[in-house]
Design a protein around this motif. Structure first.
Motif, mmCIF file in Angstrom:
data_model
loop_
_atom_site.group_PDB
_atom_site.id
_atom_site.type_symbol
_atom_site.label_atom_id
_atom_site.label_comp_id
_atom_site.label_asym_id
_atom_site.label_seq_id
_atom_site.Cartn_x
_atom_site.Cartn_y
_atom_site.Cartn_z
ATOM 1 N N VAL A 1 -17.966 44.783 16.817
ATOM 2 C CA VAL A 1 -19.152 45.056 17.636
ATOM 3 C C VAL A 1 -20.061 46.079 16.943
ATOM 4 C CG1 VAL A 1 -19.942 46.113 19.790
ATOM 5 C CG2 VAL A 1 -18.096 44.435 19.833
ATOM 6 N N ILE A 2 -19.448 47.054 16.274
ATOM 7 C CA ILE A 2 -20.220 48.063 15.542
ATOM 8 C C ILE A 2 -20.637 47.545 14.177
ATOM 9 C CG2 ILE A 2 -20.135 50.371 14.518
ATOM 10 C CD1 ILE A 2 -18.153 51.153 16.705
ATOM 11 N N ALA A 3 -19.761 46.779 13.523
ATOM 12 C CA ALA A 3 -20.006 46.352 12.146
ATOM 13 C C ALA A 3 -21.160 45.364 12.028
ATOM 14 C CB ALA A 3 -18.735 45.738 11.561
ATOM 15 N N VAL A 4 -21.315 44.471 12.992
ATOM 16 C CA VAL A 4 -22.371 43.452 12.893
ATOM 17 C C VAL A 4 -23.765 44.085 12.845
ATOM 18 C CG1 VAL A 4 -23.500 41.537 14.086
ATOM 19 C CG2 VAL A 4 -21.013 41.569 13.866
ATOM 20 N N PRO A 5 -24.157 44.902 13.831
ATOM 21 C CA PRO A 5 -25.491 45.517 13.738
ATOM 22 C C PRO A 5 -25.633 46.465 12.543
ATOM 23 C CG PRO A 5 -24.244 46.453 15.576
ATOM 24 C CD PRO A 5 -23.476 45.281 15.094
ATOM 25 N N LEU A 6 -24.532 47.108 12.146
ATOM 26 C CA LEU A 6 -24.586 47.999 10.997
ATOM 27 C C LEU A 6 -24.857 47.206 9.718
ATOM 28 C CD1 LEU A 6 -24.307 50.906 10.045
ATOM 29 C CD2 LEU A 6 -21.844 50.560 9.872
ATOM 30 N N LEU A 7 -24.221 46.044 9.601
ATOM 31 C CA LEU A 7 -24.437 45.188 8.436
ATOM 32 C C LEU A 7 -25.880 44.701 8.387
ATOM 33 C CD1 LEU A 7 -23.076 43.784 6.006
ATOM 34 C CD2 LEU A 7 -22.578 41.863 7.539
ATOM 35 N N VAL A 8 -26.424 44.341 9.528
ATOM 36 C CA VAL A 8 -27.824 43.891 9.587
ATOM 37 C C VAL A 8 -28.762 45.029 9.197
ATOM 38 C CG1 VAL A 8 -29.666 43.084 11.113
ATOM 39 C CG2 VAL A 8 -27.349 42.136 11.327
ATOM 40 N N THR A 9 -28.499 46.212 9.708
ATOM 41 C CA THR A 9 -29.341 47.370 9.409
ATOM 42 C C THR A 9 -29.315 47.716 7.927
ATOM 43 O OG1 THR A 9 -28.921 48.264 11.619
ATOM 44 C CG2 THR A 9 -29.762 49.802 9.946
ATOM 45 N N LEU A 10 -28.135 47.602 7.323
ATOM 46 C CA LEU A 10 -27.975 47.978 5.913
ATOM 47 C C LEU A 10 -28.322 46.846 4.948
ATOM 48 C CD1 LEU A 10 -24.577 49.914 6.129
ATOM 49 C CD2 LEU A 10 -26.850 50.908 5.805
ATOM 50 N N PRO B 1 -19.348 46.456 1.593
ATOM 51 C CA PRO B 1 -19.043 45.071 1.962
ATOM 52 C C PRO B 1 -17.789 44.903 2.819
ATOM 53 C CG PRO B 1 -19.731 45.166 -0.329
ATOM 54 C CD PRO B 1 -19.550 46.580 0.131
ATOM 55 N N GLN B 2 -16.982 45.938 2.951
ATOM 56 C CA GLN B 2 -15.814 45.835 3.811
ATOM 57 C C GLN B 2 -16.188 45.708 5.285
ATOM 58 O OE1 GLN B 2 -12.848 48.893 2.471
ATOM 59 N NE2 GLN B 2 -13.898 48.549 0.518
ATOM 60 N N LEU B 3 -17.478 45.874 5.580
ATOM 61 C CA LEU B 3 -17.959 45.542 6.919
ATOM 62 C C LEU B 3 -17.663 44.073 7.229
ATOM 63 C CD1 LEU B 3 -21.402 47.409 6.895
ATOM 64 C CD2 LEU B 3 -19.385 48.016 8.265
ATOM 65 N N LEU B 4 -17.700 43.223 6.203
ATOM 66 C CA LEU B 4 -17.358 41.808 6.387
ATOM 67 C C LEU B 4 -15.893 41.643 6.783
ATOM 68 C CD1 LEU B 4 -19.220 40.333 3.284
ATOM 69 C CD2 LEU B 4 -19.913 40.129 5.686
ATOM 70 N N ASN B 5 -15.021 42.444 6.179
ATOM 71 C CA ASN B 5 -13.604 42.403 6.553
ATOM 72 C C ASN B 5 -13.400 42.848 7.993
ATOM 73 O OD1 ASN B 5 -13.161 43.388 3.275
ATOM 74 N ND2 ASN B 5 -12.071 41.597 4.036
ATOM 75 N N ILE B 6 -14.202 43.823 8.435
ATOM 76 C CA ILE B 6 -14.098 44.295 9.818
ATOM 77 C C ILE B 6 -14.566 43.209 10.774
ATOM 78 C CG2 ILE B 6 -14.965 45.988 11.480
ATOM 79 C CD1 ILE B 6 -15.095 48.012 9.197
ATOM 80 N N ILE B 7 -15.663 42.543 10.432
ATOM 81 C CA ILE B 7 -16.172 41.459 11.269
ATOM 82 C C ILE B 7 -15.152 40.331 11.367
ATOM 83 C CG2 ILE B 7 -17.960 39.672 11.407
ATOM 84 C CD1 ILE B 7 -19.883 41.739 10.141
ATOM 85 N N ARG B 8 -14.416 40.090 10.299
ATOM 86 C CA ARG B 8 -13.390 39.040 10.275
ATOM 87 C C ARG B 8 -12.071 39.502 10.902
ATOM 88 N NH1 ARG B 8 -13.948 35.221 5.802
ATOM 89 N NH2 ARG B 8 -11.751 35.552 5.345
#
Length: 255
Positions: free
Chosen positions: A53-62, A138-145
């Motif tokens: 929930v946190i990683a998705v908007p953070l990834l978009v912002t970054l 890029p580990q935000l992708l691992n969090i989303i997964r």
């Protein structure tokens, strides 16, 4: 050889059971605490839901920053942009960790799994990314997964996770994280292992201590612990960036 970060001096010391004190009652009590942590709702429900929930908007912002980094890697050494090394994951399931590639292509085939001091495999752009910790984004992708969390035991190579025994098995019962006690203490891991045989130095001088700190995280796992570790990590990362900008210095992260 550089000294480790002193962050552990400001945190609760490891329980004697985690470091092998021969006291059966103490060890059993400690193991019961670990079992409560790994089987509790914070570990099994809250963390795997809140992380994405946190990683998705953070990834978009970054995304603009990440795009610039990706282009810099391509201009410097071409494709691929990402390093996707295999690590031991939740409940022992292997997964591919995402990092911006900071080494030459096929670096795993050229050298070992641990990055040595002044490792010649590190690229020009990669050196900057490591100093500023931008290679970890890029580990935000691992969090989303749902393969990782923001805070949790730092993921380890399969050759080491397959050797977990005793209390170490609890490490795999928590999703790996971008940061934990061990990644903070060994924020300058390349300086600790030196310029020689980094894998041998890691196994001799670092691995056991890292596993103790990973077990310590499992025992201490809570919203407050995670918030504290996250803040410490962000502060140290910002200090690293500022050091690089104003003094040309910096530090290198874990393998």
């Amino acid at each position: 050889m550089a000294e480790r970060s002193d962050v552990s001096e400001h945190l609760t010391p490891l329980d004697n059971a985690a470091s092998g004190e021969p006291n059966q009652d103490r060890e059993q009590s400690f193991e019961r605490r670990l079992e409560r942590r790994v089987s509790g709702p914070y570990n099994l429900i809250f963390k795997p839901i809140v992380g994405p929930v946190i990683a998705v908007p953070l990834l978009v912002t970054l995304s603009p920053v990440l795009t610039v980094i990706a282009l810099a890697i391509i201009v410097d050494t071409g494709l691929p942009v990402f390093y996707r090394g295999e690590r031991g994951g939740f409940r022992g399931k292997p997964f591919r960790i995402y990092k911006f590639r900071t080494m030459v292509r096929n670096a795993d085939q050229i050298g070992g799994g641990t990055t040595a001091l002044a490792d010649p495999r590190i690229t020009r752009v990669g050196r900057l990314l490591r100093k500023t910790k931008l290679d970890e984004f890029p580990q935000l992708l691992n969090i989303i997964r749902s393969e990782m969390c923001f805070v949790g035991p730092r993921p380890e190579l399969l050759q080491y996770t397959r050797q977990y025994a005793g209390l170490e098995t609890y490490i795999s019962k928590v999703r790996p994280g971008i940061t934990d006690f061990s990644s903070i203490e060994y924020i300058n891991l390349d300086e600790v292992v030196g310029a020689g045989d980094a894998d041998a130095a890691y196994e001799r001088d670092v691995l056991q201590r890292k596993n103790q700190l990973r077990i310590h995280y499992v025992e201490q796992m809570s919203p407050l612990t995670d918030l504290r570790l996250f803040v410490i990590t962000v502060v140290r990362a910002v200090k690293g960036v500022l050091r690089h900008i104003f003094k040309g210095g910096g530090s290198h992260g874990d393998n």
